[in-house]
Design a protein around this motif. Structure first.
Motif: not given
Lengths: 160, 160
Positions: A23-24, A26-30
């Protein structure tokens, strides 16, 4: 000096670590090392920090990149999109002493580096823009002089 | 000057914007205004940036906080946990000119501010530690003198 982790999209070679951008941004997941990912986000792979200059051409980022820095209990993330323009400023001299480093916000006319000339005089290299220092590259020279390149993200987009 | 967005856990009063921290910071999700969230992550709420000092006591953060700054196409995130110790440095004088600001990485002995005394002399306030500037507070005084407090996250934890 501890280095940030550098993640890029579509690297030529990479390590196992991955981060997903959804989402551009808006969500960052390692992701965990063996974690399966089936979503439609962008997957960025960890590469060697010093390879940063391979992902920039004519002042423009060739891939999305994410810098991750963990120090003193803080997690710091900087996410930049492909096409973002960076300003490159050189500091060259008999001796060069960088004053700012990765992650430093700098204000217009701040000193980036002190330079010692062959005659022992001290000069300063300043930044013409307010922005954020993204990367500091040490460039080897044959002459024995020292050469650093600062990659700066200006607060206001550069007009060409 | 644009300010970062400040999110904290369990604020006294807050705006609608929320960010969720899952898996100890491995996943960071900015929620849409009316988005439902049912996971077991920590929910942090957006508060007024200037209220930062309400969430620190005796140099220790009382809540998890997240700072979000979007400028020049970059998204910058800093996440700090409850209990993190910050160093507070005062700069007080007839006139005070801050040199560094939020988000700036500073090296030991860097200048934080220039101070002009009543007699017109210039002095400097330096940082005793290498770290990251988290917040800059302007403290009103009755005397008409100027007073700033720098909140710094040291790279190495402070020993008390």
């Amino acid at each position: 000096m501890k280095f940030p982790e550098l993640y890029v999209e579509n690297p030529k070679k990479h390590e196992n670590k991955r981060v997903v951008i959804e989402r551009d941004g808006k969500i960052i997941k390692f992701l965990d090392e063996n974690e399966d990912y089936k979503g439609d986000g962008k997957v960025l792979y960890k590469i060697i920090y010093d390879d940063f200059p391979n992902y920039i051409l004519m002042n423009e980022l060739l891939s999305d990149i994410l810098l991750y820095y963990e120090v003193g209990g803080a997690k710091q993330i900087i996410y930049l999109k492909k096409g973002t323009k960076l300003l490159e400023i050189m500091a060259e001299g008999y001796k060069v002493y960088p004053i700012v480093d990765f992650g430093c916000r700098i204000l217009e006319n701040h000193r980036l580096a002190a330079i010692q000339t062959g005659k022992g005089e001290i000069r300063f290299v300043n930044t013409p823009v307010t922005g954020l220092v993204i990367f500091l590259e040490e460039i080897p020279t044959k002459s024995g002089r020292e050469n650093y390149k600062f990659y700066i993200l200006p607060d206001k987009e550069i007009e060409v």
